[in-house]
Motif scaffolding. Structure first.
Motif, mmCIF file in Angstrom:
data_model
loop_
_atom_site.group_PDB
_atom_site.id
_atom_site.type_symbol
_atom_site.label_atom_id
_atom_site.label_comp_id
_atom_site.label_asym_id
_atom_site.label_seq_id
_atom_site.Cartn_x
_atom_site.Cartn_y
_atom_site.Cartn_z
ATOM 1 N N ALA A 48 37.120 56.505 30.078
ATOM 2 C CA ALA A 48 38.099 55.438 30.282
ATOM 3 C C ALA A 48 38.470 55.320 31.760
ATOM 4 O O ALA A 48 38.600 54.222 32.306
ATOM 5 C CB ALA A 48 39.338 55.699 29.432
ATOM 6 N N GLU A 65 40.920 60.686 29.423
ATOM 7 C CA GLU A 65 39.599 60.487 28.862
ATOM 8 C C GLU A 65 38.653 60.084 29.998
ATOM 9 O O GLU A 65 38.832 59.033 30.624
ATOM 10 C CB GLU A 65 39.702 59.381 27.795
ATOM 11 N N ARG A 92 47.076 55.144 26.612
ATOM 12 C CA ARG A 92 45.749 55.005 26.008
ATOM 13 C C ARG A 92 44.691 55.739 26.827
ATOM 14 O O ARG A 92 43.585 55.940 26.355
ATOM 15 C CB ARG A 92 45.402 53.522 25.868
ATOM 16 N N PHE A 93 45.020 56.136 28.042
ATOM 17 C CA PHE A 93 44.075 56.910 28.858
ATOM 18 C C PHE A 93 44.093 58.409 28.531
ATOM 19 O O PHE A 93 43.255 59.167 29.010
ATOM 20 C CB PHE A 93 44.364 56.722 30.354
ATOM 21 N N THR A 136 49.661 46.732 34.843
ATOM 22 C CA THR A 136 49.190 47.878 34.063
ATOM 23 C C THR A 136 48.054 48.601 34.778
ATOM 24 O O THR A 136 48.045 49.836 34.864
ATOM 25 C CB THR A 136 48.686 47.400 32.686
ATOM 26 N N ASP A 137 47.100 47.836 35.302
ATOM 27 C CA ASP A 137 45.975 48.473 35.995
ATOM 28 C C ASP A 137 46.429 49.189 37.271
ATOM 29 O O ASP A 137 45.956 50.282 37.593
ATOM 30 C CB ASP A 137 44.900 47.430 36.330
ATOM 31 N N THR A 178 35.658 53.654 33.573
ATOM 32 C CA THR A 178 35.638 52.205 33.337
ATOM 33 C C THR A 178 36.731 51.506 34.155
ATOM 34 O O THR A 178 36.497 50.453 34.746
ATOM 35 C CB THR A 178 35.857 51.909 31.831
ATOM 36 N N LEU A 179 37.904 52.099 34.185
ATOM 37 C CA LEU A 179 39.004 51.527 34.981
ATOM 38 C C LEU A 179 38.606 51.426 36.447
ATOM 39 O O LEU A 179 38.781 50.393 37.096
ATOM 40 C CB LEU A 179 40.260 52.402 34.843
ATOM 41 N N PHE A 239 45.761 42.958 41.059
ATOM 42 C CA PHE A 239 45.466 43.607 39.784
ATOM 43 C C PHE A 239 46.663 43.434 38.868
ATOM 44 O O PHE A 239 47.776 43.213 39.321
ATOM 45 C CB PHE A 239 45.229 45.102 39.998
ATOM 46 N N SER A 240 46.438 43.595 37.579
ATOM 47 C CA SER A 240 47.589 43.522 36.680
ATOM 48 C C SER A 240 48.470 44.745 36.927
ATOM 49 O O SER A 240 48.014 45.777 37.425
ATOM 50 C CB SER A 240 47.121 43.483 35.228
ATOM 51 N N LYS A 281 36.021 48.741 36.980
ATOM 52 C CA LYS A 281 36.630 47.410 36.830
ATOM 53 C C LYS A 281 37.384 47.012 38.099
ATOM 54 O O LYS A 281 37.205 45.916 38.628
ATOM 55 C CB LYS A 281 37.609 47.411 35.641
ATOM 56 N N GLU A 290 35.081 46.426 41.161
ATOM 57 C CA GLU A 290 34.424 45.108 41.093
ATOM 58 C C GLU A 290 35.401 43.974 41.366
ATOM 59 O O GLU A 290 35.123 43.071 42.145
ATOM 60 C CB GLU A 290 33.824 44.893 39.693
ATOM 61 N N ARG A 291 36.561 44.060 40.713
ATOM 62 C CA ARG A 291 37.544 42.984 40.892
ATOM 63 C C ARG A 291 38.024 42.882 42.336
ATOM 64 O O ARG A 291 38.278 41.798 42.842
ATOM 65 C CB ARG A 291 38.749 43.204 39.976
#
Lengths: 677, 84
Positions: A604, A601, A453-454, A628-629, A607-608, A625-626, A611, A614-615
């Motif tokens: 995207a 992208e 999706r990226f 996937t991340d 944003t990753l 992290f998950s 995210k 911050e996390r």
């Protein structure tokens, strides 16, 4: 262990490969063999070799020829049974000038032709040039321990151990192969014959490529792993016989890897069973000093120090350790990607890069590792997970069958029910695929493919027109007749072992510091024996590597055998998002860099990154992290590094000129011959 | 908070944290797990977001896919709690 490269013109009137270009090619991969350099040139072919001297230090120089000088070889690797092959060839009347394994290959090829490769027990990538017939033969070991890349264009063939040597030729275009990108974000790596670059192929493991004069080409697969048919038992043995047979095979494989070297061989110790067993067997094979090396982690989650030290004490070895931090991983990551030459979804190769440096600094050129045991003897969670999913699929409504996952992933049982129901829902997906090819790997591939999706919309639409090759579309005909574990093992070897573990995390990280890895579990005899074992000797119930554990008892400390299996992991995305992370991370993940590279992208990625940044500040020690991340950040960052280092190329750093100690120039001879015609 | 506001907020959280793209949207009934939008850790991120933002506390027994696997399921599950 070495590096090889070459250019061959297959046309009648091709250009003579330039000596300057050949020198630059081998210069790009000098880390693979810093001890000596050799070049051979005639009117059609140029072969170059960088040598890491391990066998026959005095006379093993390459390129090397047969007796009449018509057949030339450059060779990267080891043929461990060369002594036995040489004896056999001598009885056939062959005479040898050196003590090297390289010369044995030349004679074996003369005696048996392409059939010779199936007789070799070892790890190799090689090129044979028949100057008389103008025929080029390229071959690679069974599972692809040693790399080999090929490009062909207009009747010319370039080949090399690493792509960067081919890119040393400024006429070679450099672009990302987006089908390989899609494979990476599905299988964790591109799978041969695709390389990560457009127009460059990776020779498939266990195969031979022949180019005839004029350019006709032919591929032959001489080996691939085969597994027992469902409910059959090709080698009936009771458990005691099987344990004894495994020990005999493994002992011989390790002994060969210890004694077939004219330099000391050390060993890695991960703290797990596999490397403990090979180190123990290696220790028995040779008297004298024994050196062992381990990676420790600053992060307790990944650290295995206690078990490594217990094993080192058992071996009474001279043990050295390197403690890896998150900062280390971020710092060396660009160098790691320079060597992998492809994106990776995990940082786990980075510590291996630091470990080989430790080995090299200790003056050791070759090490044993336990690589391959999980593949051939059924060690991975993915195999057990598939077994549970298959069992569950027979009663999908069952509430208790999915509780078997708790046995597999104890964190599920430990954590309050929180994660449990949801994790189970995750595995429920794809249950209907039971019995179909790819069932075992479906959860992994599906999760990883989420990362697509990226991709930029242009990449996605281009993939819709030209989809990535599906590994399930090129399976051996008999694949469906194998039992479930065999099918899973095959896919694991084809995707992860060959394309990632023994390349990105293996050969490339070792050779970055000129260290040769030797893998007893990937010995031809050991693989054959293990592949044929009944599945229950590999995974008994849910007890993984059952036979190996049984064999290891009394050999290595019980605490190593009985511990919960810990997959080798390193801190992933967290290494790159802390405030002290190196500036290249922000730079490469900036909107502008991402847009320039053209793969992902930009918004995207932005944003990753925010995210995760911050996390990272909000998370406590036990959170992560998950998956996937983690994979997204590491995968995107490494792909950006590949583009910067290889495609946008200003950084193709080229060291000082290489000085050749072996130089065979037959270009004049050739011109002369042509003149006579 | 209005029902529409809740729906929009959940969509935005999913877009920002899992799709990484504000322009992509998912259907209200689309399964988050089956369509690969979140993995099992991701769904825990979603749950702790809901707990934090709406001051809710879920019992372990409530943490099943039936309650969280789509935007509509989430809304159906938490709306009564918000009104309580």
């Amino acid at each position: 262990m070495c590096g090889i490269a070459g250019i061959v013109n297959l046309t009648e009137r091709g250009e003579t490969p330039s000596a300057g270009l050949l020198a630059r090619m081998i210069g790009m991969i000098r880390h693979r063999g810093p001890d000596e350099y050799g070049m051979y040139r005639d009117g059609h072919a140029g072969l170059v070799h960088a040598r890491l001297s391990i066998i026959d230090l005095a006379s093993g120089q390459q390129p090397l020829a047969n007796e009449d000088g018509s057949l030339w070889i450059i060779f990267n690797g080891e043929i461990f049974n060369y002594v036995e092959l040489r004896e056999e060839l001598e009885t056939l009347g062959h005479r040898f000038r050196t003590r090297s394994d390289t010369e044995v290959i030349v004679h074996a090829f003369e005696a048996w032709g392409e059939e010779c490769f199936a007789r070799f027990n070892g790890q190799w990538a090689l090129a044979l040039w028949d100057s008389r017939r103008r025929r080029l033969v390229l071959a690679r070991d069974r599972v692809g321990v040693r790399p080999l890349y090929i490009r062909e264009s207009g009747g010319t063939v370039w080949f090399a151990s690493e792509v960067k040597a081919i890119f040393a030729d400024p006429s070679v275009p450099r672009a990302v192969n987006i089908q390989a990108l899609a494979q990476t974000f599905t299988y964790w790596a591109s799978v041969a014959p695709l390389s990560f670059f457009e127009g460059i192929e990776e020779l498939k493991p266990g195969s031979i490529r022949v180019y005839e004069a004029g350019g006709a080409r032919r591929d032959t697969v001489y080996w691939y792993p085969k597994y027992p048919a469902r409910d059959s038992d090709p080698s009936p043995m009771d458990v005691r016989e099987a344990t004894e047979a495994l020990r005999t095979k493994l002992d011989e494989a390790t002994r060969l890897r210890m004694v077939r070297a004219d330099v000391p061989v050390g060993s890695y110790l991960s703290g797990g069973i596999d490397s403990s067993v090979t180190a123990w067997l290696g220790r028995q094979a040779k008297t004298g000093d024994f050196r062992t090396f381990s990676i420790r982690f600053d992060d307790a989650e990944f650290d295995e120090t206690r078990f490594q030290r217990a094993m080192a004490a058992t071996l009474d070895s001279r043990h050295e350790e390197y403690v890896v931090t998150r900062a280390d991983i971020a710092r060396v990551f660009p160098d790691v990607i320079w060597h992998t030459e492809r994106p990776i979804l995990r940082t786990a190769p980075a510590p291996m890069f630091l470990l080989s440096r430790l080995v090299r600094n200790a003056g050791i050129k070759a090490v044993l590792t336990g690589e391959g045991a999980d593949e051939v003897l059924g060690g991975y969670d993915i195999f057990r997970e598939a077994k549970i999913r298959e069992f569950w699929s027979r009663q999908p409504a069952s509430q208790c069958r999915p509780h078997l996952f708790d046995r597999l992933y104890p964190y599920l049982a430990r954590s309050p029910k929180r994660a449990h129901g949801l994790a189970v829902e995750f595995w429920r997906q794809g249950l209907a695929l039971a019995g179909k090819p790819g069932f075992s790997h479906d959860p992994r591939w599906r999760t990883t493919a989420m990362l697509k999706r990226f991709f930029r919309p242009e990449i996605t639409s281009s993939l819709a027109l030209r989809p990535m090759p599906d590994v399930l579309a090129s399976l051996p005909l008999e694949f469906g007749s194998w039992d479930g574990l065999g099918q899973a093992q095959f896919l694991e070897v084809a995707t992860l072992l060959s394309s990632y573990l023994i390349s990105s995390q293996g050969d490339r990280m070792l050779m970055a510091h000129s260290v040769e890895g030797r893998f007893p579990f990937l010995d031809a005899g050991v693989m054959e024996f293990c592949n044929n074992l009944q599945p229950r000797y590999k995974i008994a119930g849910l007890n993984e590597k059952f036979l190996l554990k049984r064999m290891a008892r009394g050999m290595i400390p019980a605490e190593i055998i009985d511990r919960q299996k810990q997959p080798y992991r390193a801190p992933d995305a967290i290494s790159f998002v802390h405030p002290a992370a190196p500036s290249y991370v922000q730079d490469l993940l900036s909107e502008e860099s991402v847009r320039n590279a053209g793969l992902f992208e930009p918004s995207a990625v932005c944003t990753l990154l925010s995210k995760l940044t911050e996390r990272a500040q909000a998370m406590d020690q036990n959170e992560n992290f998950s998956n996937t991340d983690n994979m997204a950040l590491v995968g995107i960052l490494s792909a950006q590094l590949v583009v910067r280092q290889f495609v946008h190329g200003s950084a193709l750093h080229d060291g000082p000129p290489v000085r050749f100690t072996t130089m065979i120039d037959r270009t004049a001879e050739h011109t002369h011959r042509e003149g006579q015609v | 908070m209005t029902a529409d506001g809740l729906r929009t907020e959940i969509h935005q959280f999913i877009q920002k944290n899992f799709l990484f793209d504000d322009s992509k949207a998912i259907d209200d009934d689309q399964s988050l797990l089956a369509s690969g939008i979140v993995d099992s850790t991701g769904i825990l991120e979603l749950i702790s977001h809901l707990e934090g933002t709406y001051r809710l506390k879920f019992a372990d027994s409530e943490l099943v896919a039936d309650n969280f696997d789509s935007v509509n399921r989430i809304i159906g599950f938490i709306t009564p709690k918000l009104q309580a």
